[in-house]
Design a protein around this motif. Structure first.
Motif, PDB file in Angstrom:
ATOM      1  N   PHE A 123      29.561  -0.465  29.697  1.00 42.82           N
ATOM      2  CA  PHE A 123      29.111  -0.090  28.499  1.00 42.82           C
ATOM      3  C   PHE A 123      28.261   0.524  28.371  1.00 42.82           C
ATOM      4  CE2 PHE A 123      30.162   0.892  24.049  1.00 42.82           C
ATOM      5  CZ  PHE A 123      30.754   2.434  24.543  1.00 42.82           C
ATOM      6  N   THR A 124      27.014  -0.447  28.369  1.00 43.56           N
ATOM      7  CA  THR A 124      26.108  -0.069  28.082  1.00 43.56           C
ATOM      8  C   THR A 124      24.984   0.360  28.977  1.00 43.56           C
ATOM      9  OG1 THR A 124      25.260  -2.375  28.380  1.00 43.56           O
ATOM     10  CG2 THR A 124      26.599  -1.424  26.027  1.00 43.56           C
ATOM     11  N   ALA A 125      25.180   0.139  30.058  1.00 36.86           N
ATOM     12  CA  ALA A 125      24.491   0.753  31.531  1.00 36.86           C
ATOM     13  C   ALA A 125      23.330   2.218  31.260  1.00 36.86           C
ATOM     14  CB  ALA A 125      25.319  -0.185  32.199  1.00 36.86           C
ATOM     15  N   LYS A 126      24.325   2.716  31.124  1.00 34.21           N
ATOM     16  CA  LYS A 126      23.995   4.059  31.609  1.00 34.21           C
ATOM     17  C   LYS A 126      22.685   5.021  29.906  1.00 34.21           C
ATOM     18  CE  LYS A 126      23.544   8.330  33.120  1.00 34.21           C
ATOM     19  NZ  LYS A 126      22.772   8.851  33.955  1.00 34.21           N
ATOM     20  N   ALA A 127      24.293   4.239  28.988  1.00 33.07           N
ATOM     21  CA  ALA A 127      22.833   4.402  27.266  1.00 33.07           C
ATOM     22  C   ALA A 127      21.400   3.746  27.683  1.00 33.07           C
ATOM     23  CB  ALA A 127      23.726   4.019  26.049  1.00 33.07           C
ATOM     24  N   ASP A 128      21.322   2.417  27.866  1.00 32.35           N
ATOM     25  CA  ASP A 128      21.021   1.768  28.073  1.00 32.35           C
ATOM     26  C   ASP A 128      19.461   2.899  29.131  1.00 32.35           C
ATOM     27  OD1 ASP A 128      21.238  -0.514  26.106  1.00 32.35           O
ATOM     28  OD2 ASP A 128      21.658  -2.003  28.276  1.00 32.35           O
ATOM     29  N   GLU A 129      19.776   3.174  29.652  1.00 32.45           N
ATOM     30  CA  GLU A 129      18.605   3.679  31.084  1.00 32.45           C
ATOM     31  C   GLU A 129      18.202   4.840  30.241  1.00 32.45           C
ATOM     32  OE1 GLU A 129      20.397   4.630  34.240  1.00 32.45           O
ATOM     33  OE2 GLU A 129      21.527   3.135  34.829  1.00 32.45           O
ATOM     34  N   HIS A 159      36.658 -17.551  32.623  1.00 28.30           N
ATOM     35  CA  HIS A 159      37.607 -15.379  32.897  1.00 28.30           C
ATOM     36  C   HIS A 159      37.165 -15.277  31.755  1.00 28.30           C
ATOM     37  CE1 HIS A 159      39.180 -13.300  35.566  1.00 28.30           C
ATOM     38  NE2 HIS A 159      40.255 -12.924  34.835  1.00 28.30           N
ATOM     39  N   ALA A 160      37.774 -14.877  30.579  1.00 24.66           N
ATOM     40  CA  ALA A 160      37.702 -14.132  29.069  1.00 24.66           C
ATOM     41  C   ALA A 160      36.258 -13.947  29.366  1.00 24.66           C
ATOM     42  CB  ALA A 160      38.176 -15.225  28.704  1.00 24.66           C
ATOM     43  N   MET A 161      35.256 -15.096  29.209  1.00 25.47           N
ATOM     44  CA  MET A 161      34.306 -14.796  28.308  1.00 25.47           C
ATOM     45  C   MET A 161      33.647 -13.821  30.029  1.00 25.47           C
ATOM     46  SD  MET A 161      32.870 -18.027  26.096  1.00 25.47           S
ATOM     47  CE  MET A 161      31.418 -17.474  26.013  1.00 25.47           C
ATOM     48  N   GLU A 162      33.952 -14.137  30.900  1.00 23.44           N
ATOM     49  CA  GLU A 162      32.479 -13.849  31.764  1.00 23.44           C
ATOM     50  C   GLU A 162      33.333 -12.130  32.112  1.00 23.44           C
ATOM     51  OE1 GLU A 162      31.696 -14.005  36.891  1.00 23.44           O
ATOM     52  OE2 GLU A 162      34.093 -13.918  36.031  1.00 23.44           O
ATOM     53  N   TYR A 221      31.244  -5.238  28.936  1.00 23.92           N
ATOM     54  CA  TYR A 221      30.265  -4.719  27.812  1.00 23.92           C
ATOM     55  C   TYR A 221      29.250  -3.719  28.536  1.00 23.92           C
ATOM     56  CZ  TYR A 221      27.128  -4.015  23.731  1.00 23.92           C
ATOM     57  OH  TYR A 221      26.131  -4.076  22.791  1.00 23.92           O
ATOM     58  N   GLN A 222      28.494  -4.790  29.409  1.00 20.94           N
ATOM     59  CA  GLN A 222      27.209  -4.344  30.653  1.00 20.94           C
ATOM     60  C   GLN A 222      27.856  -3.394  31.118  1.00 20.94           C
ATOM     61  OE1 GLN A 222      25.978  -6.642  33.906  1.00 20.94           O
ATOM     62  NE2 GLN A 222      24.695  -7.233  33.550  1.00 20.94           N
TER      63      GLN A 222
END
Length: 148
Positions: free
Chosen positions: A24-30, A12-15, A21-22
């Motif tokens: 947080f990075t999604a828009k920047a990744d695009e 649960h903690a790792m998920e 993180y996913q």
């Protein structure tokens, strides 16, 4: 406190960390992908913006990568006129990195999207949760430094 001896709690903690993180990075990744760039490029421009006139050696230490790993992405940023490498006034052999005007605008646009997300989720989570989040992330960063 989470019981990290419990496999379900571990997962649960790792998920939660993974999906956070996913997001947080999604828009920047695009935004990076549209320019043919990746997260390593974002990290480079972020730290050059954060520490103007950063030397290549200092950047290597911050990123925790080898010279070989930094060479190609840094060269791409220079070729795209987002980063400049200039000789140090004190030591002409030393190269200092700075963002060009386009590079500064690019870094600010990436950061702006991530700050918008943080502002929204910090407001939802509340001050105590944000303080805890900062403490956990600072501790994670320190554990990486001490593990090396």
């Amino acid at each position: 406190m989470l019981d990290l001896k419990n496999p379900t709690t571990q997962q649960h903690a790792m998920e939660a960390f993974f999906f956070g993180y996913q997001a947080f990075t999604a828009k920047a990744d695009e935004m990076l992908e549209r320019r043919g760039l990746s997260r390593v490029h974002q990290r480079i421009v972020f730290f050059i913006a954060r520490y103007p006139n950063l030397s290549v050696k200092e950047l290597l230490a911050l990123l925790g990568v080898t010279k070989q790993a930094l060479n190609m992405p840094l060269r791409q940023l220079v070729e795209m006129h987002l980063v400049e490498s200039v000789a140090s006034e004190a030591d002409k052999r030393k190269r200092l990195l700075e963002l060009t005007e386009d590079g500064a605008r690019f870094e600010q646009s990436l950061r702006r999207e991530q700050v918008k997300l943080l502002e929204r989720v910090f407001a939802e989570a509340g001050e105590a949760a944000v303080d805890g989040w900062l403490a956990v992330n600072l501790a994670l960063g320190k554990s990486q430094v001490t593990a090396d």
